[in-house]
Design a protein around this motif. Structure first.
Motif, short mmCIF file in Angstrom:
data_model
loop_
_atom_site.label_atom_id
_atom_site.label_comp_id
_atom_site.label_asym_id
_atom_site.label_seq_id
_atom_site.Cartn_x
_atom_site.Cartn_y
_atom_site.Cartn_z
N ARG B 95 0.84 -1.21 0.00
CA ARG B 95 0.00 0.00 0.00
C ARG B 95 0.87 1.25 0.00
NH1 ARG B 95 -4.11 0.04 4.43
NH2 ARG B 95 -5.39 1.29 3.02
N ILE B 96 2.03 1.15 0.62
CA ILE B 96 2.98 2.27 0.56
C ILE B 96 3.49 2.44 -0.87
CG2 ILE B 96 5.33 2.96 1.25
CD1 ILE B 96 4.60 1.99 4.08
N HIS B 97 3.80 1.34 -1.54
CA HIS B 97 4.20 1.41 -2.96
C HIS B 97 3.09 2.07 -3.77
CE1 HIS B 97 6.92 -2.37 -2.37
NE2 HIS B 97 7.60 -1.28 -2.13
N SER B 98 1.86 1.71 -3.45
CA SER B 98 0.71 2.22 -4.21
C SER B 98 0.62 3.74 -4.12
CB SER B 98 -0.56 1.55 -3.67
OG SER B 98 -1.67 1.88 -4.44
N VAL B 99 0.75 4.29 -2.90
CA VAL B 99 0.64 5.75 -2.78
C VAL B 99 1.88 6.44 -3.36
CG1 VAL B 99 1.42 5.85 -0.34
CG2 VAL B 99 0.05 7.69 -1.27
N LEU B 100 3.05 5.81 -3.21
CA LEU B 100 4.26 6.40 -3.80
C LEU B 100 4.14 6.44 -5.32
CD1 LEU B 100 7.11 4.82 -1.62
CD2 LEU B 100 6.45 7.23 -1.69
N ASP B 101 3.56 5.41 -5.93
CA ASP B 101 3.38 5.39 -7.38
C ASP B 101 2.34 6.43 -7.80
OD1 ASP B 101 3.81 1.78 -7.92
OD2 ASP B 101 5.25 3.42 -7.85
N TRP B 102 1.24 6.46 -7.07
CA TRP B 102 0.18 7.42 -7.36
C TRP B 102 0.72 8.85 -7.32
CZ3 TRP B 102 -1.61 11.26 -4.02
CH2 TRP B 102 -2.79 11.91 -4.41
N HIS B 103 1.61 9.08 -6.41
CA HIS B 103 2.20 10.41 -6.19
C HIS B 103 2.83 11.00 -7.45
CE1 HIS B 103 4.37 13.67 -4.37
NE2 HIS B 103 5.55 13.08 -4.37
N HIS B 104 3.58 10.17 -8.19
CA HIS B 104 4.30 10.64 -9.39
C HIS B 104 3.41 11.43 -10.32
CE1 HIS B 104 8.22 8.57 -9.18
NE2 HIS B 104 7.58 7.56 -8.65
N SER B 105 2.27 10.80 -10.69
CA SER B 105 1.41 11.36 -11.75
C SER B 105 0.29 12.22 -11.20
CB SER B 105 0.77 10.24 -12.57
OG SER B 105 1.73 9.29 -12.90
N ASN B 106 0.27 12.40 -9.89
CA ASN B 106 -0.83 13.15 -9.31
C ASN B 106 -0.34 14.33 -8.48
OD1 ASN B 106 -3.56 11.60 -9.95
ND2 ASN B 106 -1.94 10.08 -9.67
N LEU B 107 -0.03 14.10 -7.21
CA LEU B 107 0.37 15.23 -6.37
C LEU B 107 1.65 15.89 -6.87
CD1 LEU B 107 -0.12 16.88 -3.79
CD2 LEU B 107 1.32 15.24 -2.57
N ARG B 108 2.64 15.08 -7.20
CA ARG B 108 3.92 15.61 -7.65
C ARG B 108 3.76 16.42 -8.92
NH1 ARG B 108 9.17 17.38 -6.98
NH2 ARG B 108 10.47 16.83 -8.76
N ARG B 109 3.06 15.80 -9.86
CA ARG B 109 2.91 16.44 -11.17
C ARG B 109 2.11 17.72 -11.05
NH1 ARG B 109 1.17 13.17 -16.63
NH2 ARG B 109 0.83 15.02 -17.91
N GLY B 110 1.04 17.68 -10.26
CA GLY B 110 0.20 18.87 -10.09
C GLY B 110 0.93 19.98 -9.36
N ALA B 111 1.50 19.65 -8.21
CA ALA B 111 2.12 20.67 -7.37
C ALA B 111 3.33 21.30 -8.04
CB ALA B 111 2.51 20.06 -6.02
N ASP B 112 4.21 20.44 -8.55
CA ASP B 112 5.45 20.92 -9.14
C ASP B 112 5.20 21.82 -10.35
OD1 ASP B 112 8.23 19.62 -10.92
OD2 ASP B 112 8.32 20.91 -9.15
N THR B 113 4.31 21.36 -11.24
CA THR B 113 4.01 22.13 -12.45
C THR B 113 3.31 23.43 -12.09
OG1 THR B 113 3.69 20.02 -13.58
CG2 THR B 113 3.01 21.99 -14.76
#
Lengths: 250, 334
Positions: B95-113
């Protein structure tokens, strides 16, 4: 209770999970969720994965989504999965994590929108978006270059110098296979320069035979239909622009 | 041979790795690679990471990049790392892998951009891209909503219902900290509706302090004059000296509660427990050691040019965009 794999074989990460299950003799039930019919958007599927994305699994009461997390879970939780898929050695395993992470923002980020916006979108009732495709193409090209020059730089048939495939090979090759539906000229232009990448795709395909081809049948059928449409369009328009993609009648 | 961590504290994933090392008392050497000076683009750094991204680590002859891969490696390879960071239980770990993977294309991508386009781009001379910013805003908003409604839905102080932090909490919270550089109204708009998210950020901060605050310390001497003056209107009045920093904790805006401490004000810096030597990567290597709890907690600005010695600024700009032209000055403790 049997493992359930919610998948659409038109989805690259879905294919990786299914091929992995078949290769490792994992007992599972494939539940087809058709993206083109919007079945991933139903409240029923939302119970399985609130993110409404594929693939997803349920193993008893345990639910999981994100294909890399699923592949790792299956490699660890099911007996008889050979070590090369997800090695126990910490350093080797870390390098697999590294390429799987790199994949999200590079190969996946380039390939998926490029193919979608030049070819597949109409199948899902969406318009083609040449601008989005133009933005994705450089990411795709540079990702393939990085595969050629870095991830495949060592002597070995697979990523990171491996002589047997890992979950990273399966995930990334299934992504690149989506390029099959492109116009032939585009595909040749994008993939043509990268000999190691092409060899590696073949190696992965052979290592996971016959399951690789069987799971990719749906994609290959889509490829054939799209090619026929392009040929028809070219004939009707007197051989004009072969690269224009028509709305699909699939 | 000591673990080397190549990092820029302006980079969200760099901060997550450094905080992890400090909290777990991993003996390491931090080698600063300043993105704003293009040091990540040198051929020297390409030897460390051919992708020219931060963070990266070298452990003996083993090199690794991608922060999630690094965090997992450190959790597994170094003794004494508590299980809650990366549990041995297969289901929890997945489940930790799941949220870390989700992070790439969601929170990271949104926040950083979003942060890059909406805030930093205009002041560093790159064109603003309103369409990219609008798409990123939608993605950032929906990611924060998903955190509020799904990843934090279970009873627990951390993601996935945990009562202790994992590497996923560290990675995602460091990403959200980037929103600190936004205009106050913007930040309130994004974060204000999400009470659980705000509480979770505080929980993660508390669980990893004093290291969290120290690593998020603003780098006042990093700004050239133009950038400094452009960003001044976005800030409440900055303290006149590091020595006068308020001890009031930083709070996030809520819909009803006014902010309790002005932005840019942090608790006093505490000396690190671990022995850390700091190198600045590039042509003028400086080796500064920071040891033991007896050292002063006041941090002095070390400017690289005499004209900038008098500048006092508590701005944390947080630009991690690899294309940034922002020049920076390295702040080191004495």
């Amino acid at each position: 209770m049997t493992l359930k794999v919610y998948a659409d074989r038109m989805s690259q990460p879905s294919r990786a999970v299914i091929i992995f299950c078949k290769m490792n003799g994992i007992d599972y039930e494939e539940i087809k969720v058709h993206i083109s019919k919007g079945q991933h958007l139903t409240s029923e599927f939302e119970e399985i994965n609130p993110m409404k994305r594929l693939p997803a699994i349920t193993d008893g009461r345990f639910k999981l989504f994100e294909s890399h997390a699923i592949l790792i879970y299956l490699a660890c939780a099911f007996p008889g999965v050979a070590d090369h898929w997800y090695p126990a050695d910490v350093s080797t395993r870390s390098r697999i994590h590294s390429v799987l992470d790199w994949h999200h923002s590079n190969l996946r980020r380039g390939a998926a929108p490029y193919v979608f916006n030049t070819t597949i979108a109409p199948v899902l009732g969406r318009p083609l978006n040449p601008q989005a495709a133009a933005e994705a193409e450089p990411i795709l090209s540079s990702s393939l270059s990085k595969l050629e020059s870095f991830w495949l730089k060592e002597n070995g048939r697979f990523l990171l110098g491996g002589n047997q495939p890992s979950i990273a090979d399966l995930s990334l090759v299934c992504e690149i296979m989506q390029l099959e539906v492109l116009d032939e000229k585009d595909r040749a232009r994008i993939l043509g320069p990268h000999k190691k990448v092409q060899q590696w795709i073949e190696n992965t395909r052979n290592a996971t035979s016959p399951h690789f081809d069987e799971v990719h049948k749906v994609l290959m059928k889509a490829k054939e239909k799209l090619q026929n449409q392009r040929l028809k369009a070219a004939k009707n328009e007197g051989g004009s622009d072969m690269k224009k993609a028509l709305p699909s009648r699939m | 041979m000591k673990l080397k961590v190549y990092a820029d504290r302006m980079s969200q994933p760099s901060r997550a790795v450094i905080i992890f090392c400090k909290v777990n008392v991993i003996d390491y050497e931090e080698i600063k690679v300043l993105i704003s000076k293009g040091q990540h683009l040198t051929s020297e750094f390409a030897e460390i990471n051919p992708m020219k991204r931060l963070p990266a680590i070298v452990d003996g002859r083993f090199k690794l990049f991608e922060s999630h891969a690094i965090l997992i490696y450190l959790a597994c390879a170094f003794p004494g790392v508590a299980d809650h960071w990366y549990p041995a239980d297969v289901a929890k770990r997945s489940r930790i892998h799941s949220v870390l993977d989700w992070h790439h294309s969601n929170l990271r991508r949104g926040a950083d951009t979003y942060v890059s386009n909406a805030t930093i781009a205009p002041v560093v001379g790159r064109p603003l891209n309103p369409q990219a910013a609008a798409e990123a805003e939608t993605l950032l908003s929906s990611s924060l909503s998903k955190l509020e409604s799904f990843w934090l839905k279970d009873a627990g102080r951390f993601l996935l219902g945990g009562n202790q932090p994992s590497i996923a909490d560290l990675s995602l919270v460091c990403e959200i900290m980037e929103l600190e550089v936004l205009d106050e109204k913007d930040r309130a708009r994004f974060l204000g509706p999400h009470k659980k998210v705000q509480r979770w950020i505080e929980n993660t901060r508390s669980a990893t302090n004093p290291h969290f605050d120290e690593v998020h310390e603003p780098q006042p001497s990093l700004l050239p004059d133009r950038l400094y003056h452009c960003l001044i209107p976005l800030l409440p009045s900055a303290p006149t000296s590091h020595c006068q920093r308020s001890a009031a904790p930083r709070r996030y805006l809520t819909a009803t509660t006014p902010i309790e401490a002005p932005r840019g004000v942090l608790p006093a810096v505490h000396a690190s427990r671990s022995s850390v030597s700091h190198h600045r990567f590039g042509d003028s290597l400086e080796i500064i050691s920071r040891t033991g709890p007896t050292r002063a907690s006041v941090v002095a600005i070390k400017a690289t040019t005499p004209a900038k010695r008098k500048r006092e600024d508590s701005q944390h700009t947080g630009d991690n965009n690899t294309n940034s032209k922002q020049s920076s000055h390295h702040q080191t403790p004495k």
